[in-house]
Each structure stands twice: as structure tokens, then as C-alpha cells.
Design a protein around this motif. Structure first.
Motif, PDB file in Angstrom:
ATOM      1  N   VAL A   1       0.842  -1.207   0.000  1.00 47.16           N
ATOM      2  CA  VAL A   1       0.000   0.000   0.000  1.00 47.16           C
ATOM      3  C   VAL A   1       0.873   1.252   0.000  1.00 47.16           C
ATOM      4  CG1 VAL A   1      -1.665   1.351   1.340  1.00 47.16           C
ATOM      5  CG2 VAL A   1      -1.987  -1.111   1.069  1.00 47.16           C
ATOM      6  N   GLY A   2       1.943   1.239   0.794  1.00 44.88           N
ATOM      7  CA  GLY A   2       2.804   2.418   0.869  1.00 44.88           C
ATOM      8  C   GLY A   2       3.656   2.613  -0.366  1.00 44.88           C
ATOM      9  N   GLY A   3       4.222   1.520  -0.883  1.00 50.29           N
ATOM     10  CA  GLY A   3       5.071   1.620  -2.066  1.00 50.29           C
ATOM     11  C   GLY A   3       6.348   0.826  -1.899  1.00 50.29           C
TER      12      GLY A   3
ATOM     13  N   GLY B   1       9.945  -0.447  -2.529  1.00 52.18           N
ATOM     14  CA  GLY B   1      11.152   0.156  -3.083  1.00 52.18           C
ATOM     15  C   GLY B   1      11.268   1.649  -2.875  1.00 52.18           C
ATOM     16  N   THR B   2      10.276   2.273  -2.249  1.00 52.82           N
ATOM     17  CA  THR B   2      10.337   3.709  -1.966  1.00 52.82           C
ATOM     18  C   THR B   2      10.795   3.922  -0.528  1.00 52.82           C
ATOM     19  OG1 THR B   2       8.026   3.827  -1.231  1.00 52.82           O
ATOM     20  CG2 THR B   2       8.453   4.123  -3.583  1.00 52.82           C
ATOM     21  N   LEU B   3      11.328   5.082  -0.250  1.00 56.53           N
ATOM     22  CA  LEU B   3      11.810   5.357   1.095  1.00 56.53           C
ATOM     23  C   LEU B   3      10.656   5.700   2.039  1.00 56.53           C
ATOM     24  CD1 LEU B   3      14.336   5.502   2.820  1.00 56.53           C
ATOM     25  CD2 LEU B   3      14.531   7.925   2.240  1.00 56.53           C
ATOM     26  N   ALA B   4       9.658   6.394   1.539  1.00 54.84           N
ATOM     27  CA  ALA B   4       8.543   6.801   2.386  1.00 54.84           C
ATOM     28  C   ALA B   4       7.442   5.751   2.453  1.00 54.84           C
ATOM     29  CB  ALA B   4       7.952   8.119   1.878  1.00 54.84           C
ATOM     30  N   GLY B   5       7.442   4.791   1.526  1.00 49.94           N
ATOM     31  CA  GLY B   5       6.362   3.823   1.424  1.00 49.94           C
ATOM     32  C   GLY B   5       6.066   3.049   2.694  1.00 49.94           C
ATOM     33  N   PRO B   6       7.070   2.457   3.360  1.00 49.49           N
ATOM     34  CA  PRO B   6       6.785   1.698   4.582  1.00 49.49           C
ATOM     35  C   PRO B   6       6.108   2.531   5.668  1.00 49.49           C
ATOM     36  CG  PRO B   6       8.959   1.155   3.768  1.00 49.49           C
ATOM     37  CD  PRO B   6       8.478   2.313   2.932  1.00 49.49           C
ATOM     38  N   LEU B   7       6.520   3.780   5.814  1.00 50.97           N
ATOM     39  CA  LEU B   7       5.926   4.646   6.825  1.00 50.97           C
ATOM     40  C   LEU B   7       4.488   4.999   6.459  1.00 50.97           C
ATOM     41  CD1 LEU B   7       6.064   6.387   9.357  1.00 50.97           C
ATOM     42  CD2 LEU B   7       7.141   8.181   7.995  1.00 50.97           C
ATOM     43  N   ILE B   8       4.261   5.385   5.211  1.00 50.54           N
ATOM     44  CA  ILE B   8       2.921   5.777   4.773  1.00 50.54           C
ATOM     45  C   ILE B   8       1.964   4.596   4.849  1.00 50.54           C
ATOM     46  CG2 ILE B   8       1.560   6.579   2.805  1.00 50.54           C
ATOM     47  CD1 ILE B   8       4.037   8.144   1.893  1.00 50.54           C
ATOM     48  N   GLY B   9       2.387   3.451   4.298  1.00 45.71           N
ATOM     49  CA  GLY B   9       1.516   2.281   4.268  1.00 45.71           C
ATOM     50  C   GLY B   9       1.188   1.759   5.649  1.00 45.71           C
ATOM     51  N   THR B  10       2.180   1.693   6.528  1.00 43.49           N
ATOM     52  CA  THR B  10       1.939   1.185   7.882  1.00 43.49           C
ATOM     53  C   THR B  10       1.024   2.113   8.659  1.00 43.49           C
ATOM     54  OG1 THR B  10       4.136   0.169   7.883  1.00 43.49           O
ATOM     55  CG2 THR B  10       3.031   0.381   9.991  1.00 43.49           C
ATOM     56  N   ALA B  11       1.281   3.406   8.593  1.00 40.96           N
ATOM     57  CA  ALA B  11       0.455   4.363   9.324  1.00 40.96           C
ATOM     58  C   ALA B  11      -1.000   4.299   8.858  1.00 40.96           C
ATOM     59  CB  ALA B  11       1.006   5.778   9.147  1.00 40.96           C
ATOM     60  N   LEU B  12      -1.203   4.265   7.549  1.00 45.47           N
ATOM     61  CA  LEU B  12      -2.557   4.252   7.008  1.00 45.47           C
ATOM     62  C   LEU B  12      -3.287   2.956   7.350  1.00 45.47           C
ATOM     63  CD1 LEU B  12      -4.778   5.445   5.198  1.00 45.47           C
ATOM     64  CD2 LEU B  12      -3.630   4.401   3.240  1.00 45.47           C
ATOM     65  N   MET B  13      -2.636   1.814   7.091  1.00 46.55           N
ATOM     66  CA  MET B  13      -3.311   0.534   7.262  1.00 46.55           C
ATOM     67  C   MET B  13      -3.474   0.164   8.740  1.00 46.55           C
ATOM     68  SD  MET B  13      -4.125  -0.159   4.265  1.00 46.55           S
ATOM     69  CE  MET B  13      -4.845  -1.764   4.585  1.00 46.55           C
ATOM     70  N   PHE B  14      -2.517   0.515   9.583  1.00 45.27           N
ATOM     71  CA  PHE B  14      -2.659   0.224  11.008  1.00 45.27           C
ATOM     72  C   PHE B  14      -3.790   1.060  11.604  1.00 45.27           C
ATOM     73  CE2 PHE B  14      -1.861   0.310  15.515  1.00 45.27           C
ATOM     74  CZ  PHE B  14      -1.426  -0.974  15.799  1.00 45.27           C
ATOM     75  N   PHE B  15      -3.845   2.338  11.215  1.00 46.97           N
ATOM     76  CA  PHE B  15      -4.925   3.200  11.711  1.00 46.97           C
ATOM     77  C   PHE B  15      -6.282   2.692  11.221  1.00 46.97           C
ATOM     78  CE2 PHE B  15      -7.743   6.884  11.200  1.00 46.97           C
ATOM     79  CZ  PHE B  15      -7.757   7.363  12.504  1.00 46.97           C
ATOM     80  N   LEU B  16      -6.344   2.287   9.956  1.00 52.08           N
ATOM     81  CA  LEU B  16      -7.589   1.751   9.420  1.00 52.08           C
ATOM     82  C   LEU B  16      -7.970   0.462  10.143  1.00 52.08           C
ATOM     83  CD1 LEU B  16      -9.834   1.957   7.298  1.00 52.08           C
ATOM     84  CD2 LEU B  16      -8.344   0.732   5.703  1.00 52.08           C
ATOM     85  N   GLY B  17      -6.979  -0.375  10.426  1.00 52.37           N
ATOM     86  CA  GLY B  17      -7.237  -1.613  11.160  1.00 52.37           C
ATOM     87  C   GLY B  17      -7.769  -1.349  12.559  1.00 52.37           C
ATOM     88  N   GLU B  18      -7.276  -0.293  13.199  1.00 49.45           N
ATOM     89  CA  GLU B  18      -7.776   0.060  14.527  1.00 49.45           C
ATOM     90  C   GLU B  18      -9.246   0.460  14.478  1.00 49.45           C
ATOM     91  OE1 GLU B  18      -6.352   0.339  17.872  1.00 49.45           O
ATOM     92  OE2 GLU B  18      -5.235  -1.233  16.827  1.00 49.45           O
ATOM     93  N   GLN B  19      -9.620   1.146  13.410  1.00 53.82           N
ATOM     94  CA  GLN B  19     -11.015   1.562  13.276  1.00 53.82           C
ATOM     95  C   GLN B  19     -11.934   0.379  12.990  1.00 53.82           C
ATOM     96  OE1 GLN B  19     -11.385   4.796  14.135  1.00 53.82           O
ATOM     97  NE2 GLN B  19      -9.147   4.622  14.278  1.00 53.82           N
TER      98      GLN B  19
ATOM     99  N   ALA C   1      -2.489   1.878  -8.699  1.00 54.30           N
ATOM    100  CA  ALA C   1      -1.263   2.461  -8.135  1.00 54.30           C
ATOM    101  C   ALA C   1      -0.311   1.342  -7.762  1.00 54.30           C
ATOM    102  CB  ALA C   1      -1.597   3.322  -6.917  1.00 54.30           C
ATOM    103  N   PRO C   2       0.235   0.632  -8.752  1.00 49.74           N
ATOM    104  CA  PRO C   2       1.123  -0.500  -8.457  1.00 49.74           C
ATOM    105  C   PRO C   2       2.377  -0.101  -7.695  1.00 49.74           C
ATOM    106  CG  PRO C   2       1.190   0.076 -10.796  1.00 49.74           C
ATOM    107  CD  PRO C   2       0.060   0.832 -10.197  1.00 49.74           C
ATOM    108  N   GLY C   3       2.738   1.166  -7.762  1.00 47.79           N
ATOM    109  CA  GLY C   3       3.891   1.659  -7.007  1.00 47.79           C
ATOM    110  C   GLY C   3       3.534   2.126  -5.622  1.00 47.79           C
ATOM    111  N   GLY C   4       2.274   1.895  -5.194  1.00 43.15           N
ATOM    112  CA  GLY C   4       1.831   2.323  -3.878  1.00 43.15           C
ATOM    113  C   GLY C   4       1.559   3.814  -3.817  1.00 43.15           C
ATOM    114  N   ILE C   5       1.186   4.269  -2.637  1.00 45.37           N
ATOM    115  CA  ILE C   5       0.862   5.683  -2.457  1.00 45.37           C
ATOM    116  C   ILE C   5       2.083   6.560  -2.706  1.00 45.37           C
ATOM    117  CG2 ILE C   5       0.102   7.418  -0.785  1.00 45.37           C
ATOM    118  CD1 ILE C   5      -1.578   5.240   0.524  1.00 45.37           C
ATOM    119  N   ALA C   6       3.235   6.144  -2.180  1.00 48.21           N
ATOM    120  CA  ALA C   6       4.454   6.938  -2.376  1.00 48.21           C
ATOM    121  C   ALA C   6       4.840   6.981  -3.844  1.00 48.21           C
ATOM    122  CB  ALA C   6       5.598   6.365  -1.541  1.00 48.21           C
ATOM    123  N   GLY C   7       4.709   5.854  -4.542  1.00 43.75           N
ATOM    124  CA  GLY C   7       5.028   5.829  -5.959  1.00 43.75           C
ATOM    125  C   GLY C   7       4.077   6.680  -6.774  1.00 43.75           C
TER     126      GLY C   7
END
Length: 333
Positions: free
Chosen positions: A254-256, A258-276, A299-305
Motif C-alpha cells: 500500500v505504501g510503495g 522500493g520507496t523510502l517513504a512507502g513503509p511509513l505511509i503504508g503502515t500508518a494508514l493501514m494500522f490506523f484503518l485496522g484500529e477503526q 497504483a502498483p507503485g503504492g501511495i508513495a510511488g
């Protein structure tokens, strides 16, 4: 070309971390801080998977197993051997790196196509060993009473201290991954991802690079696991399961990848969504499944891509007008 680390490229990260550091200042809500720390822990784990899949193009499916090894090492050494967390934590990281090396020595010889299946089997074995070795791991009962660390007069079991420890750890991991990405080693990994045969013709020792990135990936997983153990205070074999590896992989996709920001973006978004959606139990995957399909389709490159592609498109200069258009413009038409 792999981007170099400059002040301009680091500035957005500095702003993000500065804003994150203000969270405990403006709120003492335990739930908010708990979600934030969990996001940091699983983001670190996602960065460990990203250096394998994103840079070397290798899918390693025992990632949660190494996360659990790091966690159980900290738990066992602090509870049963009386070690300080500050010694047990790096010991867990080192053990994961060594085990990652041993796994790589065997797994990489099976071939790139069978590597994921081989590591999937290893992940299952790790879970079974942890679950059955009652004398060491506690078996089904797990490990209870893992204490939060102390450093002098600072007790990380209270207040915002644990939050800042997590933030510093995450920042160091991101810095390390960024340095790897911009180094000759990182560029060689990207070349290997493109074509192993071509990389060999360029003089790159493919096997050596694969072993090194495997060690780095498993070490980062163990780092996240050790931090998780003292934060939760309890360890069970479920956290080492293959299903948890796929959860981290979901964060990364989800985050992207191979991108530097992807792990942070994807984890924050999906973990928060999972909490809800956590009250829905397994039914939450009714949301996650279609979301993942849409991400792969659009968006095959994820949100960051996707963001990078959009920004690049905005920065492209407009195409030059043809001669007739230019003449019409000059004529005032």
C-alpha cells in the motif's frame, strides 16, 4: 540513478519527525500514544522487508519469524538470564542477522523462483519451534512479565519516554536504509533486481550481495521485534506466524515497494484503518482485500510511488508548440 542524501531531500523527513515529536506534548492520551508506538514498531519491520523486496527484488516470507526471534531473545534474556534490555536488544538483532545469513546460504541456492516458498516453510518451522519449546519460550502460554527498560532515572514504562525511544529508533532505521539506498551496495542490489546475469557481467558478486541484504533485513526485523517485546510485555507464538508476514507485506504494498517513504505511509494508514475496523474481526479483510486490489490496479507503485509520479508529471515542462501554433501566437491570433 539512485538519489543522494541532501539537506533538501532530508528536509521533509525532518519536518515530519519534528511534528511527530510534538504529539506527547499536546496529548497524554494513552490510546493515541499506543497507536503511534505500534505504528513505529511495524514501520521498522516494514523497512526490513523493503530492503529485500524493494531493493533486491527478493520476497522473503519468514519475516515475522525473525521479528519473533528478536522479540523472544529479548524476553528470554531479560526474564530468564537477568540481562539488561540494552544488552539483550542488540543480542537479538545480532542473532537474527546470523540466522538470516545461515538461511540465505541455503535458500539462495534453491533458486530465485523457489526462494519465497522455501522461506515460507522456514517461517512455519520458526512458529512451530517457538510454540512447542515450552521450557524456553513458554509454549502456548508465551512469555509474561517482560519489563520495560530503564536508563538511569528514565523509566520507559511511563509517560512519553517509550514514544521518543521509538521515534529515535525509527529515525535511525530510516537513515540507515536511506544510506544503503544511495550507496554502491544499494545500487548493486537494484542492478541485481533488474537482471542477475547482467549484474554478474558488471562484476557484482550476486550471492554475496544477497546474503548481506538478507542479514540486514532480518536484523531490522529483530530490532523491531525486540522493541515490541518490551513494549507489549508479553510474547506469544502468533506474532511470528506467516499471516503476520503478509500483514507487513500489505503495509509495504500500500505504501510503495522500493520507496523510502512507502513503509511509513503504508503502515500508518493501514494500522490506523485496522484500529477503526478491529471490532469487525476477520471481516475487516472485506475492506482490506478490495483496497489492495484497487492499489495494484491503479497504483502498483503504492501511495508513495503514485505521489512521486504525480509530482514528476507536474514538474515536466509543457511540450513545445508546433510551428503553425507559434506563428499564430506571434500574429496575435
Amino acid at each position: 540513478m539512485t538519489p543522494q542524501i541532501t539537506f533538501k531531500s532530508a528536509l521533509p523527513w525532518l519536518i515530519v519527525f519534528a511534528l511527530a515529536a510534538l504529539i506527547p506534548v499536546f496529548t497524554s492520551n494513552r490510546y493515541i500514544l499506543d497507536v503511534a508506538v505500534n505504528i513505529m514498531i511495524w514501520t521498522i519491520a516494514a523497512y526490513g522487508l523493503n530492503v529485500m523486496l524493494g531493493y533486491a527484488g527478493i520476497l522473503q516470507l519468514a519475516h515475522a519469524g525473525f521479528f519473533g526471534i528478536g522479540a523472544y531473545t529479548v524476553g528470554i534474556l531479560t526474564l530468564k538470564a537477568g540481562w539488561s534490555f540494552w544488552l539483550a536488544w542488540p543480542a537479538g538483532v545480532a542473532l537474527c542477522a546470523v540466522l538470516g545469513l545461515l538461511l540465505g546460504l541455503v535458500a539462495f541456492r534453491t533458486g530465485r523462483e523457489t526462494f519465497p516458498i522455501f522461506t515460507l516453510g522456514v517461517g512455519v518451522i520458526i512458529t512451530q519451534v517457538i510454540n512447542k519449546w515450552d521450557a524456553l519460550t513458554g509454549g502456548n502460554d508465551g512469555l509474561n512479565g517482560i519489563q520495560a527498560p530503564k536508563l538511569g532515572s528514565i523509566d520507559f514504562g511511563r509517560g512519553a519516554a517509550f514514544f521518543y525511544l521509538g521515534l529515535i529508533t525509527l529515525g535511525l532505521v530510516i537513515f540507515l536504509v536511506a544510506r544503503v539506498r544511495s550507496s554502491m551496495f544499494g545500487r548493486s542490489l537494484i542492478a541485481i533486481q533488474g537482471s542477475e546475469d547482467l549484474a554478474r557481467t558488471l562484476g557484482i558478486n550476486v550471492f554475496s550481495h544477497q546474503l548481506r541484504v538478507m542479514m540486514l533485513s532480518t536484523a531490522i526485523a529483530g530490532l523491531a521485534g525486540g522493541f515490541y517485546a518490551v513494549y507489549i510485555g508479553f510474547m506469544g507464538a502468533a506474532i511470528t506466524g506467516v499471516a503476520q508476514t503478509f500483514v507487513v507485506l500489505l503495509y509495504l504494498l500500500v505504501g510503495g515497494v522500493g520507496t523510502l517513504a512507502g513503509p511509513l505511509i503504508g503502515t500508518a494508514l493501514m494500522f490506523f484503518l485496522g484500529e477503526q475496523l478491529k471490532n469487525f474481526g476477520d471481516y475487516q479483510f472485506i475492506v482490506f482485500g478490495p483496497l489492495l486490489i484497487l492499489m495494484v490496479m491503479f497504483a502498483p507503485g503504492g501511495i508513495a510511488g503514485l505521489w512521486s509520479k504525480t509530482m514528476f508529471a507536474r514538474q515536466k515542462p509543457p511540450p513545445p508548440a508546433d510551428r503553425s501554433q507559434q506563428e499564430a501566437t506571434d500574429a496575435g491570433v
